[in-house]
Motif scaffolding. Structure first.
Motif, mmCIF file in Angstrom:
data_model
loop_
_atom_site.group_PDB
_atom_site.id
_atom_site.type_symbol
_atom_site.label_atom_id
_atom_site.label_comp_id
_atom_site.label_asym_id
_atom_site.label_seq_id
_atom_site.Cartn_x
_atom_site.Cartn_y
_atom_site.Cartn_z
ATOM 1 N N UNK A 12 25.060 -20.109 52.306
ATOM 2 C CA UNK A 12 26.016 -19.159 51.748
ATOM 3 C C UNK A 12 26.761 -19.836 50.600
ATOM 4 N N UNK A 13 26.543 -19.317 49.379
ATOM 5 C CA UNK A 13 27.125 -19.931 48.182
ATOM 6 C C UNK A 13 27.553 -18.870 47.180
ATOM 7 N N UNK A 14 28.151 -17.788 47.668
ATOM 8 C CA UNK A 14 28.472 -16.653 46.795
ATOM 9 C C UNK A 14 29.917 -16.623 46.322
ATOM 10 N N UNK A 84 11.336 -18.448 50.374
ATOM 11 C CA UNK A 84 12.773 -18.283 50.165
ATOM 12 C C UNK A 84 13.088 -16.945 49.512
ATOM 13 N N UNK A 85 14.333 -16.550 49.657
ATOM 14 C CA UNK A 85 14.849 -15.353 49.011
ATOM 15 C C UNK A 85 16.228 -15.667 48.466
ATOM 16 N N UNK A 86 16.547 -15.044 47.344
ATOM 17 C CA UNK A 86 17.895 -15.124 46.799
ATOM 18 C C UNK A 86 18.556 -13.790 47.094
ATOM 19 N N UNK A 87 19.718 -13.843 47.707
ATOM 20 C CA UNK A 87 20.438 -12.639 48.111
ATOM 21 C C UNK A 87 21.754 -12.610 47.340
ATOM 22 N N UNK A 88 22.052 -11.477 46.709
ATOM 23 C CA UNK A 88 23.300 -11.354 45.969
ATOM 24 C C UNK A 88 24.394 -10.931 46.944
#
Length: 95
Positions: A12-14, A84-88
């Motif tokens: 988690x880096x949002x 992997x996936x990038x999630x906004x």
């Protein structure tokens, strides 16, 4: 029955980093040459998970980021070392 050897990880880096200040959120700010997000990625892809005394690599890593850092998150898996996936992430902590 689900495959018991599969492990997934979410980084988690949002966050926007407003309280930290500066032009780059703290999770993307280099510290000793690597950002905390990069260090997390490397620790997981190098087998940092331990189960019953054995080092394991996850079969999937999701990285939750804000829209401004989508390209940075994709760059983490440039070598395609793991699925992997990038999630906004949402605009606030509650979203």
């Amino acid at each position: 029955m689900a495959n018991q050897s599969s492990i997934g990880v979410i980084i988690v880096a949002a966050g926007s980093g407003k309280r930290f200040g500066g032009d780059v959120p703290k999770q993307w700010k280099p510290l000793g040459g690597l950002s905390p997000v990069e260090r997390s990625w490397l620790s997981f892809t190098r087998g940092a998970l331990v189960k019953l005394g054995q080092f394991r690599t996850p079969s999937w890593i999701g990285v939750v980021v804000d829209e401004a850092h989508v390209a940075d998150a994709h760059a983490l898996n440039e070598a395609k070392t793991v699925a992997s996936d990038v999630i906004i992430g949402g605009a606030t902590r509650r979203q």
